[in-house]
Design a protein around this motif. Sequence first.
Motif, PDB file in Angstrom:
ATOM      1  N   MET A  60       0.828  -1.209   0.000  1.00 60.88           N
ATOM      2  CA  MET A  60       0.000   0.000   0.000  1.00 60.88           C
ATOM      3  C   MET A  60       0.863   1.259   0.000  1.00 60.88           C
ATOM      4  SD  MET A  60      -3.057  -0.707  -0.521  1.00 60.88           S
ATOM      5  CE  MET A  60      -3.771   0.884  -0.279  1.00 60.88           C
ATOM      6  N   ALA A  61       1.987   1.219   0.694  1.00 54.25           N
ATOM      7  CA  ALA A  61       2.909   2.362   0.653  1.00 54.25           C
ATOM      8  C   ALA A  61       3.437   2.556  -0.765  1.00 54.25           C
ATOM      9  CB  ALA A  61       4.061   2.148   1.635  1.00 54.25           C
ATOM     10  N   GLY A  62       3.775   1.466  -1.428  1.00 59.81           N
ATOM     11  CA  GLY A  62       4.212   1.540  -2.821  1.00 59.81           C
ATOM     12  C   GLY A  62       3.127   2.100  -3.714  1.00 59.81           C
ATOM     13  N   TYR A  63       1.886   1.704  -3.465  1.00 55.71           N
ATOM     14  CA  TYR A  63       0.767   2.223  -4.246  1.00 55.71           C
ATOM     15  C   TYR A  63       0.644   3.739  -4.077  1.00 55.71           C
ATOM     16  CZ  TYR A  63      -3.951   3.616  -5.395  1.00 55.71           C
ATOM     17  OH  TYR A  63      -5.030   4.296  -5.899  1.00 55.71           O
ATOM     18  N   VAL A  64       0.699   4.213  -2.838  1.00 56.75           N
ATOM     19  CA  VAL A  64       0.565   5.648  -2.582  1.00 56.75           C
ATOM     20  C   VAL A  64       1.670   6.423  -3.300  1.00 56.75           C
ATOM     21  CG1 VAL A  64       0.681   7.426  -0.783  1.00 56.75           C
ATOM     22  CG2 VAL A  64      -0.695   5.367  -0.417  1.00 56.75           C
ATOM     23  N   ALA A 117       3.312   9.672  -8.029  1.00 57.12           N
ATOM     24  CA  ALA A 117       4.384   9.793  -9.027  1.00 57.12           C
ATOM     25  C   ALA A 117       3.836   9.674 -10.440  1.00 57.12           C
ATOM     26  CB  ALA A 117       5.453   8.730  -8.775  1.00 57.12           C
ATOM     27  N   SER A 118       2.924   8.736 -10.661  1.00 60.35           N
ATOM     28  CA  SER A 118       2.409   8.551 -12.021  1.00 60.35           C
ATOM     29  C   SER A 118       1.553   9.737 -12.461  1.00 60.35           C
ATOM     30  CB  SER A 118       1.627   7.240 -12.135  1.00 60.35           C
ATOM     31  OG  SER A 118       0.402   7.305 -11.437  1.00 60.35           O
ATOM     32  N   VAL A 119       0.745  10.271 -11.556  1.00 66.07           N
ATOM     33  CA  VAL A 119      -0.065  11.441 -11.913  1.00 66.07           C
ATOM     34  C   VAL A 119       0.843  12.618 -12.265  1.00 66.07           C
ATOM     35  CG1 VAL A 119      -1.673  13.164 -10.984  1.00 66.07           C
ATOM     36  CG2 VAL A 119      -2.107  10.725 -10.637  1.00 66.07           C
ATOM     37  N   TYR A 120       1.884  12.817 -11.482  1.00 65.08           N
ATOM     38  CA  TYR A 120       2.835  13.900 -11.766  1.00 65.08           C
ATOM     39  C   TYR A 120       3.579  13.651 -13.080  1.00 65.08           C
ATOM     40  CZ  TYR A 120       6.821  17.016 -11.328  1.00 65.08           C
ATOM     41  OH  TYR A 120       7.769  17.968 -11.575  1.00 65.08           O
ATOM     42  N   TRP A 121       4.055  12.424 -13.258  1.00 64.97           N
ATOM     43  CA  TRP A 121       4.858  12.066 -14.423  1.00 64.97           C
ATOM     44  C   TRP A 121       4.035  12.148 -15.720  1.00 64.97           C
ATOM     45  CZ3 TRP A 121       7.826   6.755 -14.742  1.00 64.97           C
ATOM     46  CH2 TRP A 121       8.862   6.866 -15.662  1.00 64.97           C
ATOM     47  N   LEU A 122       2.748  11.798 -15.646  1.00 70.43           N
ATOM     48  CA  LEU A 122       1.901  11.829 -16.839  1.00 70.43           C
ATOM     49  C   LEU A 122       1.816  13.213 -17.465  1.00 70.43           C
ATOM     50  CD1 LEU A 122      -1.085   9.501 -15.921  1.00 70.43           C
ATOM     51  CD2 LEU A 122       0.496   9.246 -17.833  1.00 70.43           C
ATOM     52  N   ARG A 123       1.970  14.245 -16.659  1.00 67.48           N
ATOM     53  CA  ARG A 123       1.913  15.617 -17.179  1.00 67.48           C
ATOM     54  C   ARG A 123       3.039  15.909 -18.169  1.00 67.48           C
ATOM     55  NH1 ARG A 123       1.113  18.333 -11.296  1.00 67.48           N
ATOM     56  NH2 ARG A 123      -0.874  17.348 -10.835  1.00 67.48           N
ATOM     57  N   THR A 124       4.110  15.149 -18.065  1.00 66.59           N
ATOM     58  CA  THR A 124       5.290  15.425 -18.893  1.00 66.59           C
ATOM     59  C   THR A 124       5.444  14.469 -20.061  1.00 66.59           C
ATOM     60  OG1 THR A 124       6.741  13.998 -17.582  1.00 66.59           O
ATOM     61  CG2 THR A 124       6.484  16.282 -16.839  1.00 66.59           C
ATOM     62  N   LEU A 125       4.568  13.470 -20.166  1.00 64.30           N
ATOM     63  CA  LEU A 125       4.756  12.414 -21.170  1.00 64.30           C
ATOM     64  C   LEU A 125       3.863  12.583 -22.386  1.00 64.30           C
ATOM     65  CD1 LEU A 125       4.986   9.203 -18.986  1.00 64.30           C
ATOM     66  CD2 LEU A 125       6.836  10.356 -20.166  1.00 64.30           C
ATOM     67  N   VAL A 148       3.167   4.223 -17.526  1.00 64.43           N
ATOM     68  CA  VAL A 148       3.184   5.050 -16.308  1.00 64.43           C
ATOM     69  C   VAL A 148       1.825   5.004 -15.608  1.00 64.43           C
ATOM     70  CG1 VAL A 148       3.385   7.433 -15.470  1.00 64.43           C
ATOM     71  CG2 VAL A 148       5.070   6.515 -17.076  1.00 64.43           C
ATOM     72  N   THR A 149       0.754   5.005 -16.380  1.00 66.99           N
ATOM     73  CA  THR A 149      -0.584   4.945 -15.796  1.00 66.99           C
ATOM     74  C   THR A 149      -0.806   3.648 -15.034  1.00 66.99           C
ATOM     75  OG1 THR A 149      -1.489   6.360 -17.522  1.00 66.99           O
ATOM     76  CG2 THR A 149      -3.050   4.970 -16.355  1.00 66.99           C
ATOM     77  N   ALA A 201      -0.879  -0.123 -10.436  1.00 69.62           N
ATOM     78  CA  ALA A 201      -1.549  -1.424 -10.391  1.00 69.62           C
ATOM     79  C   ALA A 201      -0.618  -2.526  -9.889  1.00 69.62           C
ATOM     80  CB  ALA A 201      -2.089  -1.783 -11.773  1.00 69.62           C
ATOM     81  N   ILE A 202       0.681  -2.333 -10.027  1.00 67.28           N
ATOM     82  CA  ILE A 202       1.639  -3.365  -9.599  1.00 67.28           C
ATOM     83  C   ILE A 202       1.553  -3.620  -8.098  1.00 67.28           C
ATOM     84  CG2 ILE A 202       4.092  -3.985  -9.451  1.00 67.28           C
ATOM     85  CD1 ILE A 202       4.403  -2.420 -12.160  1.00 67.28           C
TER      86      ILE A 202
END
Length: 134
Positions: A16-20, A25-33, A42-43, A47-48
């Motif tokens: 769960m910590a990894g999920y958070v 990170a993915s929401v932030y990173w998606l802005r640049t991709l 990235v999206t 899910a992993i």
Amino acid sequence: MRAVHKRYLREFFPAMAGYVVLIFASVYWLRTLDGTVARTAVTLLPAIPIAFVLRAMIRVIRDQDELERRIDLEAIAIAGGLGGFGFFSYGLLLNAKVLEAPTAASVAIWVFPILMGLFGVAKCGIRLYYRSHE
């Protein structure tokens, strides 16, 4: 606390910590991709760790005693039934144009959290039921 539940917590909390971390990170990173493949990868990163949460849940249910397994089975059946009924009713209201239609993504993103939330509530209720009927 039994060993099976301690193992569950050791597996659940890091996942769960990894999920958070990965959801932010993915929401932030998606802005640049740009590009479908990169955005897809990235999206799906968050899910992993959720797959590891599911693995922990399956392992704890498999390794519990019969009563705990029965409680979990009843809770997931109730959660699935209530969640399915709720989404079905919501769909009927949307179809009748009683409610304003949201985006598909805003509905789909809530299916799993609602199922897990209902599972937790149902499990608490079923445990109380079995404790009062011992």
